[in-house]
Design a protein around this motif. Structure first.
Motif, PDB file in Angstrom:
ATOM      1  N   THR A 480      12.656   8.229   8.553  1.00 43.81           N
ATOM      2  CA  THR A 480      12.850   7.390   9.741  1.00 43.81           C
ATOM      3  C   THR A 480      14.254   6.801   9.761  1.00 43.81           C
ATOM      4  OG1 THR A 480      11.928   5.496   8.528  1.00 43.81           O
ATOM      5  CG2 THR A 480      10.416   6.778   9.900  1.00 43.81           C
ATOM      6  N   LEU A 481      14.663   6.357  10.931  1.00 50.19           N
ATOM      7  CA  LEU A 481      15.983   5.760  11.121  1.00 50.19           C
ATOM      8  C   LEU A 481      15.814   4.326  11.598  1.00 50.19           C
ATOM      9  CD1 LEU A 481      19.081   6.211  11.208  1.00 50.19           C
ATOM     10  CD2 LEU A 481      18.818   6.875  13.608  1.00 50.19           C
ATOM     11  N   ASN A 482      16.488   3.391  10.896  1.00 56.08           N
ATOM     12  CA  ASN A 482      16.450   1.983  11.273  1.00 56.08           C
ATOM     13  C   ASN A 482      17.896   1.482  11.328  1.00 56.08           C
ATOM     14  OD1 ASN A 482      15.872  -0.661  11.767  1.00 56.08           O
ATOM     15  ND2 ASN A 482      14.980  -1.086   9.762  1.00 56.08           N
ATOM     16  N   GLY A 483      18.453   1.430  12.528  1.00 50.62           N
ATOM     17  CA  GLY A 483      19.851   1.042  12.670  1.00 50.62           C
ATOM     18  C   GLY A 483      20.757   2.122  12.108  1.00 50.62           C
ATOM     19  N   GLU A 484      21.567   1.736  11.107  1.00 51.99           N
ATOM     20  CA  GLU A 484      22.482   2.675  10.466  1.00 51.99           C
ATOM     21  C   GLU A 484      21.883   3.304   9.217  1.00 51.99           C
ATOM     22  OE1 GLU A 484      25.957   0.433   9.615  1.00 51.99           O
ATOM     23  OE2 GLU A 484      26.676   0.402  11.685  1.00 51.99           O
ATOM     24  N   TYR A 485      20.649   2.951   8.893  1.00 59.44           N
ATOM     25  CA  TYR A 485      20.070   3.373   7.621  1.00 59.44           C
ATOM     26  C   TYR A 485      18.914   4.346   7.833  1.00 59.44           C
ATOM     27  CZ  TYR A 485      22.844  -0.159   5.290  1.00 59.44           C
ATOM     28  OH  TYR A 485      23.881  -0.898   4.799  1.00 59.44           O
ATOM     29  N   CYS A 486      18.873   5.375   6.995  1.00 60.05           N
ATOM     30  CA  CYS A 486      17.770   6.328   6.959  1.00 60.05           C
ATOM     31  C   CYS A 486      16.846   5.954   5.802  1.00 60.05           C
ATOM     32  CB  CYS A 486      18.286   7.746   6.737  1.00 60.05           C
ATOM     33  SG  CYS A 486      19.407   8.321   8.020  1.00 60.05           S
ATOM     34  N   GLU A 487      15.546   6.111   6.010  1.00 54.75           N
ATOM     35  CA  GLU A 487      14.583   5.837   4.942  1.00 54.75           C
ATOM     36  C   GLU A 487      13.680   7.055   4.771  1.00 54.75           C
ATOM     37  OE1 GLU A 487      12.648   1.917   4.163  1.00 54.75           O
ATOM     38  OE2 GLU A 487      10.823   3.037   4.677  1.00 54.75           O
ATOM     39  N   LEU A 488      13.689   7.574   3.556  1.00 56.35           N
ATOM     40  CA  LEU A 488      12.827   8.689   3.179  1.00 56.35           C
ATOM     41  C   LEU A 488      11.716   8.125   2.300  1.00 56.35           C
ATOM     42  CD1 LEU A 488      12.564  11.835   3.225  1.00 56.35           C
ATOM     43  CD2 LEU A 488      13.820  11.838   1.073  1.00 56.35           C
ATOM     44  N   TYR A 489      10.454   8.360   2.693  1.00 56.45           N
ATOM     45  CA  TYR A 489       9.332   7.760   1.966  1.00 56.45           C
ATOM     46  C   TYR A 489       8.329   8.854   1.597  1.00 56.45           C
ATOM     47  CZ  TYR A 489       5.384   4.743   0.819  1.00 56.45           C
ATOM     48  OH  TYR A 489       4.350   4.119   0.172  1.00 56.45           O
ATOM     49  N   TYR A 490       8.007   8.896   0.311  1.00 51.43           N
ATOM     50  CA  TYR A 490       7.025   9.853  -0.221  1.00 51.43           C
ATOM     51  C   TYR A 490       5.841   9.078  -0.787  1.00 51.43           C
ATOM     52  CZ  TYR A 490       4.839  12.834  -3.800  1.00 51.43           C
ATOM     53  OH  TYR A 490       3.942  13.509  -4.573  1.00 51.43           O
ATOM     54  N   LYS A 491       4.594   9.573  -0.537  1.00 54.48           N
ATOM     55  CA  LYS A 491       3.391   8.926  -1.070  1.00 54.48           C
ATOM     56  C   LYS A 491       2.340   9.995  -1.346  1.00 54.48           C
ATOM     57  CE  LYS A 491       0.681   5.350  -1.974  1.00 54.48           C
ATOM     58  NZ  LYS A 491      -0.315   6.146  -2.715  1.00 54.48           N
ATOM     59  N   ASP A 492       1.691   9.879  -2.536  1.00 60.51           N
ATOM     60  CA  ASP A 492       0.569  10.774  -2.830  1.00 60.51           C
ATOM     61  C   ASP A 492      -0.601   9.938  -3.347  1.00 60.51           C
ATOM     62  OD1 ASP A 492       0.581  10.491  -5.743  1.00 60.51           O
ATOM     63  OD2 ASP A 492       2.378  11.723  -5.750  1.00 60.51           O
ATOM     64  N   ASP A 493      -1.782  10.551  -3.445  1.00 57.58           N
ATOM     65  CA  ASP A 493      -2.960   9.853  -3.984  1.00 57.58           C
ATOM     66  C   ASP A 493      -3.345  10.434  -5.334  1.00 57.58           C
ATOM     67  OD1 ASP A 493      -3.854  12.310  -3.172  1.00 57.58           O
ATOM     68  OD2 ASP A 493      -5.489  11.570  -1.903  1.00 57.58           O
ATOM     69  N   GLY A 494      -2.308  10.804  -6.103  1.00 60.90           N
ATOM     70  CA  GLY A 494      -2.537  11.392  -7.419  1.00 60.90           C
ATOM     71  C   GLY A 494      -2.639  10.353  -8.519  1.00 60.90           C
ATOM     72  N   ILE A 495      -2.248  10.757  -9.720  1.00 58.95           N
ATOM     73  CA  ILE A 495      -2.425   9.899 -10.910  1.00 58.95           C
ATOM     74  C   ILE A 495      -1.283   8.913 -11.094  1.00 58.95           C
ATOM     75  CG2 ILE A 495      -3.777  11.647 -12.111  1.00 58.95           C
ATOM     76  CD1 ILE A 495      -1.218  12.285 -13.725  1.00 58.95           C
ATOM     77  N   GLY A 496      -0.228   9.041 -10.317  1.00 56.72           N
ATOM     78  CA  GLY A 496       0.898   8.119 -10.452  1.00 56.72           C
ATOM     79  C   GLY A 496       1.936   8.640 -11.439  1.00 56.72           C
ATOM     80  N   MET A 497       3.068   7.939 -11.476  1.00 55.80           N
ATOM     81  CA  MET A 497       4.177   8.349 -12.343  1.00 55.80           C
ATOM     82  C   MET A 497       4.049   7.715 -13.718  1.00 55.80           C
ATOM     83  SD  MET A 497       7.534   8.402  -9.913  1.00 55.80           S
ATOM     84  CE  MET A 497       7.072   7.002  -8.902  1.00 55.80           C
TER      85      MET A 497
END
Length: 543
Positions: A480-497
């Motif tokens: 997504t784009l918010n003003g001058e900044y781009c945000e890349l967001y990743y989410k899973d329902d796995g076991i976590g990092m």
């Protein structure tokens, strides 16, 4: 009664209890207690015992005892005073002997009668070399007359002198600056006067002042000889420096502008100008800013500006210094450059086409090598490398399909990359549902390539590690784009990092290192964590 100053007599047979037992045991028939007072303070008791009979002492004896106890009180007070004086003298000697300033005593002729150890440290002379010598023996010849005149005036008026600076020659012949303060005082006997004073070593401060003065002169010469426009503005927006280049290029003299707001700001740019000034006053350093300004004659000039904060001794921003050079000619030449760029579009198209084809060849070779491997681990490494090459190849393919060859619509690219990775792992038996949501965002190649590699790594890691011993799972990816900044967001329902990736931000795999390295290449803010599965957020500024 003793505290009130009364003499007390006790007859043993007239007492009772433990007191009578004690007196009889020591064979005391009558005891007399006389109080001893020291300056009105009850200090103790002077005691007399009669062991012969029960007769009490008469008035004459009592008067003698009072006299003795009074004399004893005076003697004790004198002893206390003498002890205190000795202690004070010892403390004074220790204090004066250890301070860094010179403490001295001299007679009215200027002959030293006392010097502390600091004199040895500063001059290199021993005290025995100097006691009995005149102070003029150590004064620099250029200051000798003024010091002698000041000393004679002080002796004549019997008054001290304020702080005065002079130079002194050390035993090695070097020069040191001293500051002294003197007072004329009578000796305890009152028969003669002596000079008492202190000397403070100013040499290091003088050297620092000289160095600062030389540096200021060099800095002033540099500013005045610079071909760049150099200005300094205070926190209120008023100019405090306007160099010669500024006068020559902009047309205003220093007298026209100092103490006033910058005169070259077009009215429609006031808000932008003061917003920039506020940012620098808050501590931000800015460079390479292209601005439009007006000369005194009304003509337009384009400047490339660098602005930095200037701090006071307490670390607070007190001024802003700017450096600017004229880019008007280069600004007008950009149009011609744009025209020539059009001719190069064909060449860029061919370059991207060839790069895409070459990467396709490399990807195919890696795929063939992976199929030949009997070791699954080696095959997996080759496959991951193939995916990385393909993620870059897809970007060049997208650039080839554009008109400008400068940027791609990254949302569509992410859709295709996610679908490719999902198909790869679906073929391996996993059924991971991948959802991609994106805004319409265009990235230049300098951001598209590292961002594409970043997405490739986090999706690959998700498919490989988020769902062990599971054939199903969900992954969501948004851009997504918010003003001058781009945000890349990743989410899973796995076991976590694993914890090591969250605590020290490291991992053993190449993918982990790539994730952190690519986020730094994008100058982005990376956030990773676990919340019913793993999540990764990357926020970076759009070029």
């Amino acid at each position: 009664q003793l505290e009130e100053g009364n003499i007390v007599q006790l007859v043993t047979n007239q007492t009772s209890g433990s007191l009578q037992s004690l007196l009889k045991k020591t064979k005391v028939r009558v005891t007399m207690l006389a109080p001893v007072h020291v300056e009105g303070r009850f200090w103790g008791v002077l005691g007399f015992d009669n062991c012969a009979n029960d007769d009490q002492w008469n008035g004459d004896i009592l008067q003698v005892v009072k006299t003795i106890s009074s004399a004893l009180g005076h003697f004790i007070r004198k002893s206390e005073v003498e002890t205190s004086l000795r202690e004070n003298k010892d403390q004074y000697g220790t204090l004066v002997g250890n301070i860094k300033e010179v403490v001295f005593k001299a007679d009215q002729e200027g002959v030293f009668r006392y010097l502390n150890k600091a004199w040895e440290t500063i001059t290199g002379y021993t005290l025995s070399d100097c006691i009995g010598r005149n102070i003029n023996d150590f004064i620099h010849k250029d200051d000798l007359e003024s010091v002698s005149t000041t000393f004679k005036k002080m002796v004549k008026k019997q008054q001290g002198i304020p702080r005065t600076e002079f130079r002194l020659i050390t035993k090695k012949g070097s020069v040191r600056w001293l500051e002294w303060t003197c007072h004329v005082m009578k000796d305890p006997g009152g028969s003669s006067h002596h000079i008492y004073g202190t000397m403070y070593d100013l040499t290091e401060r003088k050297r620092a002042e000289l160095m600062m003065m030389q540096n200021n002169q060099r800095l002033e010469a540099l500013i005045e000889s610079s071909p760049m426009i150099i200005t300094v503005t205070d926190t209120d927006g008023y100019l405090t420096l306007w160099n010669r280049a500024a006068e020559q290029i902009m047309g205003w003299s220093r007298g026209d502008v100092l103490g006033k707001p910058a005169p070259d700001i077009p009215e429609e740019q006031y808000n932008d100008h003061y917003e920039l000034l506020d940012r620098v006053l808050s501590g931000e350093h800015m460079s390479g800013i292209e601005l439009e300004r007006k000369r005194k004659d009304g003509s337009t000039i384009y400047l490339s500006l660098t602005a930095s904060p200037l701090y006071d001794s307490d670390g607070r921003v007190e001024q802003v210094i700017t450096f600017a050079h004229d880019i008007t000619e280069s600004r007008f030449s950009k149009e011609a450059i744009r025209k020539s760029l059009k001719e190069k579009n064909v060449l860029l198209s061919e370059i991207h086409h060839r790069v895409k084809n070459n990467m396709a060849v490399i990807s195919s070779l890696l795929s063939l090598k992976a199929q030949e491997q009997s070791d699954p681990a080696v095959a997996e490494v080759l496959t991951e490398s193939e995916n990385r090459i393909r993620s870059m190849s897809m970007i060049h393919e997208k650039l080839y399909q554009t008109d400008t060859f400068a940027e791609i619509e990254f949302g569509r690219y992410l859709q295709e990359l996610a679908a490719y990775i999902e198909n790869h792992y679906t073929d391996s038996g996993q059924r991971i549902n991948t959802t991609v949501r994106t805004d319409e965002i265009y990235l230049e190649i300098t951001q598209a390539v590292p961002c594409g590699l970043f997405v490739n790594e986090i999706l690959t890691n998700g498919f490989k590690h988020a769902f062990p011993k599971r054939s199903e799972g969900n992954i969501t990816l948004s851009f997504t784009l918010n003003g001058e900044y781009c945000e890349l967001y990743y989410k899973d329902d796995g076991i976590g990092m694993p914890e090591n990736m969250l605590t020290d931000h490291t991992g053993d795999s190449l993918g982990s290192h790539l994730i952190h390295g690519l986020s730094q290449q994008l100058k982005g803010k990376l956030e990773m964590g676990n919340d019913h599965g793993a999540y990764i957020r990357l926020r970076f500024r759009l070029i």
